[in-house]
Scaffold this motif. Structure first.
Motif, mmCIF file in Angstrom:
data_model
loop_
_atom_site.group_PDB
_atom_site.id
_atom_site.type_symbol
_atom_site.label_atom_id
_atom_site.label_comp_id
_atom_site.label_asym_id
_atom_site.label_seq_id
_atom_site.Cartn_x
_atom_site.Cartn_y
_atom_site.Cartn_z
ATOM 1 N N ALA A 146 0.832 -1.210 0.000
ATOM 2 C CA ALA A 146 0.000 0.000 0.000
ATOM 3 C C ALA A 146 0.862 1.254 0.000
ATOM 4 C CB ALA A 146 -0.923 -0.007 1.216
ATOM 5 N N ILE A 147 1.941 1.235 0.777
ATOM 6 C CA ILE A 147 2.836 2.391 0.851
ATOM 7 C C ILE A 147 3.560 2.603 -0.470
ATOM 8 C CG2 ILE A 147 4.972 3.225 1.932
ATOM 9 C CD1 ILE A 147 3.910 1.863 4.542
ATOM 10 N N ARG B 19 1.270 4.140 -3.055
ATOM 11 C CA ARG B 19 1.011 5.554 -2.779
ATOM 12 C C ARG B 19 2.222 6.410 -3.148
ATOM 13 N NH1 ARG B 19 -2.026 8.089 1.383
ATOM 14 N NH2 ARG B 19 -2.217 10.305 0.816
ATOM 15 N N LEU B 20 3.404 5.952 -2.802
ATOM 16 C CA LEU B 20 4.616 6.714 -3.101
ATOM 17 C C LEU B 20 4.811 6.896 -4.599
ATOM 18 C CD1 LEU B 20 7.205 5.152 -0.611
ATOM 19 C CD2 LEU B 20 6.275 7.466 -0.532
ATOM 20 N N ASP C 265 2.038 9.673 -5.581
ATOM 21 C CA ASP C 265 1.781 10.882 -4.797
ATOM 22 C C ASP C 265 3.099 11.504 -4.347
ATOM 23 O OD1 ASP C 265 0.981 12.839 -2.991
ATOM 24 O OD2 ASP C 265 -0.654 11.636 -2.172
ATOM 25 N N LEU D 127 4.504 11.965 3.063
ATOM 26 C CA LEU D 127 4.430 10.515 2.909
ATOM 27 C C LEU D 127 5.817 9.879 2.954
ATOM 28 C CD1 LEU D 127 1.841 10.279 -0.009
ATOM 29 C CD2 LEU D 127 1.423 9.909 2.428
ATOM 30 N N LEU E 257 2.359 6.817 11.049
ATOM 31 C CA LEU E 257 1.943 6.038 9.881
ATOM 32 C C LEU E 257 0.433 6.121 9.693
ATOM 33 C CD1 LEU E 257 3.094 4.009 7.718
ATOM 34 C CD2 LEU E 257 2.283 2.201 9.229
ATOM 35 N N LYS E 258 -0.304 6.065 10.786
ATOM 36 C CA LYS E 258 -1.758 6.157 10.719
ATOM 37 C C LYS E 258 -2.188 7.505 10.153
ATOM 38 C CE LYS E 258 -5.934 6.021 13.588
ATOM 39 N NZ LYS E 258 -6.463 5.867 14.978
ATOM 40 N N ALA F 123 -0.439 9.591 8.232
ATOM 41 C CA ALA F 123 -0.004 9.821 6.854
ATOM 42 C C ALA F 123 -0.682 8.897 5.855
ATOM 43 C CB ALA F 123 1.517 9.659 6.760
ATOM 44 N N TYR F 124 -0.829 7.619 6.234
ATOM 45 C CA TYR F 124 -1.325 6.623 5.285
ATOM 46 C C TYR F 124 -2.659 5.993 5.671
ATOM 47 C CZ TYR F 124 3.198 6.554 2.845
ATOM 48 O OH TYR F 124 4.309 6.889 2.122
ATOM 49 N N ILE G 74 -2.904 3.675 7.814
ATOM 50 C CA ILE G 74 -2.603 2.255 8.023
ATOM 51 C C ILE G 74 -2.466 1.948 9.508
ATOM 52 C CG2 ILE G 74 -0.865 0.451 7.702
ATOM 53 C CD1 ILE G 74 -0.254 1.700 4.970
#
Length: 296
Positions: free
Chosen positions: A195-196, A199-200, A203, A208, A268-269, A271-272, A274
Motif C-alpha cells: 500500500a505504501i 502511494r509513493l 503521490d 508521505l 503512519l496512521k 499519513a497513510y 494504516i
C-alpha cells in the motif's frame, strides 16, 4: 505496478510474493547470486535491468548475536547495500521502501518510541541498521524507512515456529519476561508495504516520505507472546505447554537486546491511514496455517 524486492527467502519477501496477487502488483524478488548486498555493482546492474516502479529493500543481515563477531559483514549488508539500493532508486527516479528495526533504539525509554526520539543502538546489528537508515536518507529523499519489530510468519525462522518446534518435545519452557514489544506478522507488514509503495509511486507529497514505525497493535513481553502461542496450540490440539517467566539476565546472549521495543504507529496512521491488526489476532492466523500444515 512492478516492485523489485531485495531478497528471495526472507519472511517479508515471501509474504510480499504471497500477497501480490490480491494487490494487483508484480513482485520481482532478487537475491544472490544475481544481487548480492555485499556487491554494490550487482545491485545496480540487477535493479536497473528490472525497471521497477518502486524498490523494497527487505534483505538484511539479521543474525543479531553473530553480528557481534562479524561487524564488517553486518555493515556491508545492512549499510553499504542499502546505500547502493537507494542510489539506484534515485537514478531511476522511483521510491524506495526500506525495512529497519526497533534495535536502532537503546530500549531504556519508559513509554513508546516515536520516530523523532534519539537513537542509540546497543548492538552491532542495531548500529548497522541505523547506518543503513542514514545511508538511505542521504542517497534519496524519495524514501520510506519502516521500523518494525518481533517479526513472525508461517515461514522462515521466527519465534512462533521456534515455540511450536520446542513444544513437540517439551511440556514447559522458560521465556524472557522483562523485554517489551509488539509481535508483528510479516503478512501484515507485506500488506502495508504494498500500500505504501503504491502511494509513493503516485503521490509526491513530502509528508508521505521519511521514517515511520510499523508494528502490530498492542504490546507484549516474550513470555506473553509464548503464552498466547501455547494457548492457541492447546485450543487447536489439546497440547499443554507452561511458560516459566525469567529475566534477560537469566538468558544471556552475545548481543544486548532493547528492554523496550514499543514503537508508536501514530505517524503512519496519520499519513497513510494504516493500522496493523492486534498482535493476538494476527498470531492466531499464523498459528492456524502452521498447525494445518503439520496436520495437528
Amino acid at each position: 505496478m512492478r516492485i523489485a524486492v531485495t531478497g528471495k527467502q526472507g519472511q517479508v519477501v515471501t509474504a510480499l510474493i504471497e500477497r501480490s496477487w490480491q494487490a494487483d502488483v508484480e513482485i520481482v524478488a532478487v537475491g544472490r547470486p544475481e544481487l548480492d548486498l555485499a556487491d554494490t555493482a550487482s545491485i545496480r546492474k540487477t535493479l536497473s535491468a528490472i525497471k521497477p516502479d518502486a524498490i523494497v529493500s527487505a534483505a538484511a543481515y539479521t543474525a543479531v548475536d553473530k553480528a557481534e563477531s562479524e561487524e564488517a559483514a553486518a555493515f556491508a549488508i545492512n549499510a553499504e547495500g542499502p546505500a547502493a539500493i537507494a542510489e539506484v532508486a534515485e537514478e531511476l527516479g522511483i521510491p524506495v521502501v526500506h525495512l529497519s528495526t526497533d534495535y536502532v533504539f537503546p530500549g531504556d525509554k519508559q513509554g513508546v518510541y516515536v520516530e523523532t526520539d534519539a537513537t542509540g543502538p546497543v548492538s552491532v546489528y542495531g548500529r548497522s541498521k541505523l547506518a543503513g537508515e542514514k545511508a538511505i536518507a542521504a542517497a534519496t529523499a524519495n524514501h520510506v524507512i519502516l521500523r518494525t519489530a518481533w517479526v513472525y510468519s508461517p515461514y522462515g525462522a521466527n519465534f512462533v515456529r521456534t515455540m511450536l518446534r520446542l513444544a513437540e518435545t517439551r511440556d514447559s519452557l522458560n521465556v524472557v519476561a522483562d523485554q517489551r514489544g509488539t509481535p508483528t506478522s510479516a503478512l501484515d507488514i507485506a500488506d502495508a508495504v504494498i500500500a505504501i509503495a503504491k502511494r509513493l509511486a503516485s503521490d509526491p507529497d513530502e509528508t508521505l516520505r521519511g521514517v515511520f514505525h510499523l508494528t502490530g497493535s498492542g504490546e507484549a513481553t516474550w513470555a506473553d507472546f509464548a503464552e498466547a502461542i501455547f494457548a492457541g496450540l492447546k485450543q487447536k490440539t489439546g497440547k499443554t505447554v507452561t511458560v516459566g517467566r525469567i529475566t534477560t539476565a537469566d538468558y544471556p546472549t552475545p548481543a544486548k537486546r532493547p528492554a523496550n521495543s514499543l514503537l508508536s504507529n501514530d505517524k503512519l496512521k496519520q499519513a497513510y491511514g494504516i493500522v496493523l491488526p492486534d498482535w493476538r489476532s494476527s498470531t492466531n492466523i499464523v498459528l492456524d496455517r502452521l498447525l494445518a500444515r503439520t496436520g495437528s
